[in-house]
Scaffold this motif. Structure first.
Motif, mmCIF file in Angstrom:
data_model
loop_
_atom_site.group_PDB
_atom_site.id
_atom_site.type_symbol
_atom_site.label_atom_id
_atom_site.label_comp_id
_atom_site.label_asym_id
_atom_site.label_seq_id
_atom_site.Cartn_x
_atom_site.Cartn_y
_atom_site.Cartn_z
ATOM 1 N N VAL A 24 23.378 14.690 52.908
ATOM 2 C CA VAL A 24 24.368 14.930 53.959
ATOM 3 C C VAL A 24 23.694 15.515 55.194
ATOM 4 C CG1 VAL A 24 26.432 16.254 54.579
ATOM 5 C CG2 VAL A 24 26.257 15.214 52.306
ATOM 6 N N ASP A 27 21.764 12.898 57.077
ATOM 7 C CA ASP A 27 22.638 12.033 57.880
ATOM 8 C C ASP A 27 23.091 12.761 59.150
ATOM 9 O OD1 ASP A 27 22.459 9.972 56.059
ATOM 10 O OD2 ASP A 27 24.300 10.504 55.001
ATOM 11 N N LEU A 28 23.426 14.029 59.023
ATOM 12 C CA LEU A 28 23.831 14.799 60.200
ATOM 13 C C LEU A 28 22.665 14.931 61.174
ATOM 14 C CD1 LEU A 28 25.820 16.512 61.795
ATOM 15 C CD2 LEU A 28 25.245 18.464 60.323
ATOM 16 N N MET A 139 30.893 14.406 59.473
ATOM 17 C CA MET A 139 30.281 14.506 58.153
ATOM 18 C C MET A 139 31.197 15.211 57.155
ATOM 19 S SD MET A 139 27.662 12.728 58.462
ATOM 20 C CE MET A 139 27.292 12.968 56.718
ATOM 21 N N THR A 143 31.924 13.063 53.904
ATOM 22 C CA THR A 143 31.435 13.637 52.655
ATOM 23 C C THR A 143 32.584 13.981 51.709
ATOM 24 O OG1 THR A 143 29.577 14.564 53.914
ATOM 25 C CG2 THR A 143 29.878 15.361 51.672
#
Length: 458
Positions: A24, A27-28, A139, A143
């Motif tokens: 995560v 990706d951020l 996110m 998520t």
């Protein structure tokens, strides 16, 4: 109740999140690296690249994704938004998850301790432009859906806007154009903050805003300050007197006709507020009433622009005319149209020396207050409490999200929840913006709990 909607608890979701959290953050980090500033003076292709990157993340969850635009008021195309949907099971509600992938300009590079477009972790904080506002919001949504997978139990529509920091000029037309695609029972706007690091909050009131740009003229041309100073009224003198009339001796807004409410259920600690806001020890706080009421339920007026010569290039001249721009924050219960009238009337009533006033431009967005008796609001608060392990609070925000009024007008029956990941030290819009990672994790778990519970109550 089916297995897919059986009750999940916070500990289980936190444990599942821990197994994927590095992914995560990666990706951020990739999203922060894209300088997606939706302002005319910046490269529009970067906003398109941001939309494509967000769309790819949503597609990675198995969603069918579209990148859509709508016309702005001037007829040009708005910046790209990402839209995707998961159909609702029979009898279950549909939840619209909103965030925005555009960001504020970075400002002066020398004010940053890190590269604004390189996500940099320092302890429990991730620094970078958009790390908190609002790519973290994206996110959180993605998520939470990833955690729930086939345990979702509700329909979901993703709406990730691409021009919020530019004032959302195509937003209302976007809602009207794609009304059927965006129609929902609950709307979660992940673009706010929490009471403090470690203390979750649901935002239940927002001040509205309006802006008034005006010009004051006293002479038909500029003249020598030695030849005519002390006799001819210059525009600067008239302007300073008008601007001074906007506030009383305590710094409270002195414009008749602006709505105000003085009471709030909770209040700020002054030392904390001073630390968060950067008010100098020698500076007195302005206004009257509780500190929270001054930020949430009373109007505020700030002079945000004044067209005058810079000191470095100033000359001995009486200015013939000057422009100023006011930012006015409106208490819940007021309207932009009423506030603009009140401010214009006040400016005219306080013009000295027979000066002339010209209103150049106005704009505005409505304030908002949630219905705290709404069962969806109560469900959201409990989800926040469970995810953080700390009792959640409801709070107001001194800032504005003008498009909330558009959402209410287009979808009047929807429950609106305003959430977010920011804490008072996130410094959104400022240099050294950062995301407090423990709250980021809790926000993801809270949203997963909320979605699962909205589905299991049907």
């Amino acid at each position: 109740m089916s297995e897919s909607t059986s009750a999940l608890d916070s500990a289980q979701l936190h444990a599942e999140l821990d197994t994927i959290f590095d992914e995560v953050l990666n990706d951020l980090t990739d999203l922060v690296a894209i300088p997606s500033v939706a302002w005319p003076s910046f490269d529009a292709s970067r906003v398109t690249a941001s939309a494509e990157a967000v769309a790819a993340l949503a597609e990675g969850l198995g969603l069918e994704v579209e990148i859509l635009t709508a016309e702005q008021p001037d007829g040009t195309n708005g910046y790209p938004a990402v839209v995707a949907s998961i159909p609702a099971p029979e009898g279950a509600p549909t939840v619209l998850l909103y965030a925005h992938h555009d960001v504020q300009p970075p400002g002066r590079e020398e004010d940053w301790e890190t590269d604004p477009f390189v996500a940099t972790r320092k302890g429990d904080r991730l620094f970078g432009r958009g790390a908190a506002d609002d790519k973290a919001g994206i996110m959180v949504h993605l998520t939470a859906l990833r955690l729930l997978s086939d345990r979702l139990g509700v329909g979901v529509t993703l709406f990730f806007e691409g021009e919020e920091e530019a004032g959302s000029p195509s937003f209302r037309n976007f809602l009207e154009t794609y009304r059927q695609r965006l129609r929902s029972d609950v709307i979660v706007v992940a673009d706010s903050g929490n009471w403090a690091a470690g203390t979750p909050a649901l935002t239940t009131s927002l001040r509205g805003m309006c802006a008034v740009e005006f010009e004051i003229a006293t002479l038909d041309h500029a003249v020598h300050s030695g030849m005519y100073g002390g006799l001819a009224p210059d525009a600067m003198l008239a302007m300073t007197k008008v601007l001074a009339s906007l506030h009383d001796e305590h710094g409270s807004v002195a414009v008749p006709g602006l709505h105000r409410e003085l009471e709030t259920d909770i209040d700020y600690d002054e030392a904390t507020l001073r630390g968060d806001s950067g008010v100098l020890e020698s500076s007195e706080l302005i206004g009257s009433g509780t500190l929270a009421s001054r930020l949430w339920t009373q109007p505020a007026i700030t002079v945000i622009g004044l067209d005058i010569p810079d000191v470095a290039v100033s000359s001995n001249t009486l200015q013939s005319s000057l422009k100023a721009k006011l930012s006015i924050r409106l208490a819940p219960g007021d309207t932009p149209a009423s506030a603009v009238r009140a401010v214009e009337d006040h400016l005219r009533a306080n013009l000295p020396f027979g000066a002339q006033l010209r209103i150049v431009e106005t704009e505005g967005g409505s304030p908002w207050r949630a219905d705290e008796a709404d069962p969806v609001v109560r469900t959201a608060r409990q989800a926040l409490t469970d995810a953080w392990g700390t009792e959640s609070v409801t709070m107001g925000i001194g800032g504005s999200i003008p498009f909330i009024a558009d959402l209410l007008e287009v979808f009047p029956d929807a429950s609106i929840l305003v959430t977010g990941v920011e804490d008072p030290d996130a410094r959104a819009h400022s240099a050294n913006e950062s995301l407090y990672l423990p709250d980021f994790k809790a926000a993801i778990v809270a949203e997963a709990l909320l979605l699962q519970r909205l589905g299991s109550t049907q």
